[in-house]
Design a protein around this motif. Sequence first.
Motif: not given
Length: 106
Positions: A1-2, A29, A63-64, A92
């Motif tokens: 994930d970003t 990450l 992104s998360k 997020k």
Amino acid sequence: DTVHIIAPASHTTQEKLEAGCEWLRSIGLVPIVPKDIILKDTFFAAPLKTQLSHLKEALYSNSKAIWCLRGGYGSMRLIPHLQKLHRPETVKMFLGISDITTLHLY
């Protein structure tokens, strides 16, 4: 994930930024860092327009998480501009301390 890295308040050093990004990579990450994240505009990491641009990009990305470099002073300057934006589609995790609490509360 970003994870989007932003600096909506005070600035930090390039060394600390790189160390943080390295740690994120070590846990799997992918940090996304704007090239102009640290411009040192007196008390702030960058001028308001730049900080707002980084926050908007992060908010509307896939992104998360959004990770704020540090608190200090300045994030409340973003609130009037955030009130004009529509709610992001992607929920997020928003990370930060100190002055960043202003953004958490918003």
